[in-house]
Design a protein around this motif. Structure first.
Motif, short mmCIF file in Angstrom:
data_model
loop_
_atom_site.label_atom_id
_atom_site.label_comp_id
_atom_site.label_asym_id
_atom_site.label_seq_id
_atom_site.Cartn_x
_atom_site.Cartn_y
_atom_site.Cartn_z
N ALA A 83 40.88 32.55 30.85
CA ALA A 83 41.50 33.46 29.87
C ALA A 83 40.70 33.46 28.57
O ALA A 83 40.51 34.52 27.95
N SER A 84 40.19 32.30 28.16
CA SER A 84 39.41 32.23 26.92
C SER A 84 38.09 32.98 27.04
O SER A 84 37.66 33.63 26.09
N THR B 2 41.01 34.67 46.69
CA THR B 2 42.43 34.80 47.06
C THR B 2 43.14 35.85 46.22
O THR B 2 42.72 36.21 45.12
N ARG B 3 44.23 36.32 46.79
CA ARG B 3 45.12 37.28 46.16
C ARG B 3 45.67 36.71 44.83
O ARG B 3 45.78 37.42 43.84
N ASP B 4 46.01 35.41 44.83
CA ASP B 4 46.54 34.78 43.61
C ASP B 4 45.52 34.79 42.48
O ASP B 4 45.85 35.04 41.32
N GLN B 5 44.28 34.49 42.83
CA GLN B 5 43.22 34.54 41.82
C GLN B 5 43.10 35.95 41.26
O GLN B 5 43.01 36.16 40.05
N LEU B 6 43.14 36.92 42.16
CA LEU B 6 43.03 38.32 41.74
C LEU B 6 44.16 38.68 40.77
O LEU B 6 43.93 39.29 39.72
N GLU B 7 45.38 38.27 41.13
CA GLU B 7 46.53 38.60 40.28
C GLU B 7 46.39 37.98 38.89
O GLU B 7 46.68 38.61 37.89
N PHE B 8 45.93 36.75 38.86
CA PHE B 8 45.70 36.09 37.57
C PHE B 8 44.69 36.89 36.75
O PHE B 8 44.88 37.11 35.54
N LEU B 9 43.63 37.33 37.38
CA LEU B 9 42.56 38.04 36.67
C LEU B 9 43.03 39.40 36.15
O LEU B 9 42.70 39.81 35.05
N CYS C 155 40.84 40.86 32.97
CA CYS C 155 39.44 40.80 33.38
C CYS C 155 39.02 42.22 33.79
O CYS C 155 39.86 43.02 34.22
N ASP C 156 37.74 42.57 33.62
CA ASP C 156 37.33 43.95 33.86
C ASP C 156 36.92 44.23 35.31
O ASP C 156 37.20 45.31 35.83
N ALA C 157 36.26 43.28 35.92
CA ALA C 157 35.78 43.50 37.28
C ALA C 157 35.70 42.18 38.04
O ALA C 157 35.69 41.11 37.42
N VAL C 158 35.68 42.28 39.35
CA VAL C 158 35.66 41.08 40.19
C VAL C 158 34.67 41.24 41.33
O VAL C 158 34.36 42.34 41.76
#
Ligand code: C2E
Ligand code: MG
Ligand code: MG
Ligand code: MG
Length: 285
Positions: free
Chosen positions: A221-222, A241-248, A253-256
């Motif tokens: 987040a920082s 993972t889906r959880d990581q994506l949801e957090f981002l 976050c702009d892109a993954v």
């Protein structure tokens, strides 16, 4: 002495060299031929825009198909290429190949996509990087907007003033610049703000910890905050993972980039993916 046969050459080594040393020597010899013998190729991994769910670019990742040993991962041969200086011609080939690929996708009528290429420390230190890149872009007639270079913090903190000059030259050409594996090196924020980079790629080790470890979550987040405060994009690598994506998504976050969406793909598979104009998820307004 022990002797070991490899192909039609016979390498002799002393027992105290250890297997690791011999391996490195053999790979070093073979690597000299790799470009000439067309054993190197690029695989492409999509970056997904978190606002649109669509492909936002891709990263070119080097692969070496060794005639006897099969696929050798970059972690194994890039350090050797770096030590021997072979990374300079190989790195040039990578940029040329990305340009060739870019033209080929455009010729096939696919939507233009920016290709990110990894640079090595040695390539960056050479001094004529911007000149070399310009020469290649001109030679292929590829728009600089379609090329991105990924650098690491250590590459620029090694000699920040010189790096700043090189980055400005590259930026002046119209290239996109990103800092790879961000958070694992030690960038001075004071330099960061004066460097003309466009994005921070948050290292995959932090993404891995995001849902299991509160401090991992705050680091990510920082970094996103730092990026946005400096007007840069934040990109997460190694999203699995889906959880990581949801957090981002929740943390803006702009892109993954990561296996959750796609592994790095050989050209035919990646071309098919581009042609699909895929949307990975519906956009919530
Ligand atoms: P990198 O630039 O940080 O590239 C990301 C690495 O993470 C790639 O490994 C990619 O395949 C892998 N990856 C992507 N998504 C995931 C995921 O969801 N989970 C996990 N566990 N891994 C994921 P790869 O292709 O083995 O490359 C390793 C490193 O080798 C690269 O790290 C880069 O530093 C270097 N490299 C690759 N190609 C080149 C090149 O053309 N030139 C130079 N100088 N270095 C290169
Ligand atoms: Mg990279
Ligand atoms: Mg990385
Ligand atoms: Mg890495």
């Amino acid at each position: 002495y022990q002797a070991k046969k490899s192909g039609n050459s016979c390498a002799i080594y002393t027992s105290d060299m250890g297997l690791e040393g011999v391996d490195t020597l053999e790979l070093e010899n073979d690597l000299h031929q790799a470009v000439e013998h067309h054993q190197l190729s690029l695989h492409y991994q999509p970056k997904v825009n978190l606002r649109t769910g669509q492909i936002a670019g891709c990263e070119a990742l080097l692969r070496w198909q060794h005639p006897q040993r099969g696929m050798i991962p970059p972690a194994k041969f890039i350090p050797i290429a770096e030590q021997t200086g072979l990374i300079v011609p190989i790195g040039r080939w990578v940029i040329e190949e990305a340009c060739r690929q870019s033209l080929s996708w455009l010729a096939a009528g696919l939507p233009p996509i920016r290709i990110a290429v990894n640079l090595s420390a040695r390539q960056f230190r050479l001094g004529d990087l911007a000149e070399t890149v310009k020469e290649i872009l001109d030679q292929f007639g590829v728009s600089s907007d379609l090329l991105e270079l990924e650098l690491t913090e250590s590459m620029i903190m090694d000699d920040p003033e010189r790096a700043r000059k090189t980055l400005h030259e590259l930026k002046h050409l119209g290239l996109h610049l990103s800092l790879d594996d961000f958070g694992t090196g030690y960038s001075s924020l004071n330099y960061l703000r004066r460097f003309p980079v466009d994005s921070l790629k948050i290292d995959q080790s932090f993404i891995h910890d995001v849902t299991t470890d509160p401090s991992g979550a705050s680091v990510v987040a920082s970094i996103v905050d730092i990026a946005h405060n400096l007007n840069l994009n934040a990109i997460a690598e190694g999203v699995e993972t889906r959880d990581q994506l949801e957090f981002l998504v929740a943390n803006d976050c702009d892109a993954v980039q990561g296996y959750l969406f796609s592994k790095p793909l050989p050209v035919p598979e990646f071309t098919a993916l581009l042609a699909e104009e895929k949307c990975w998820f519906a956009v919530a307004d």
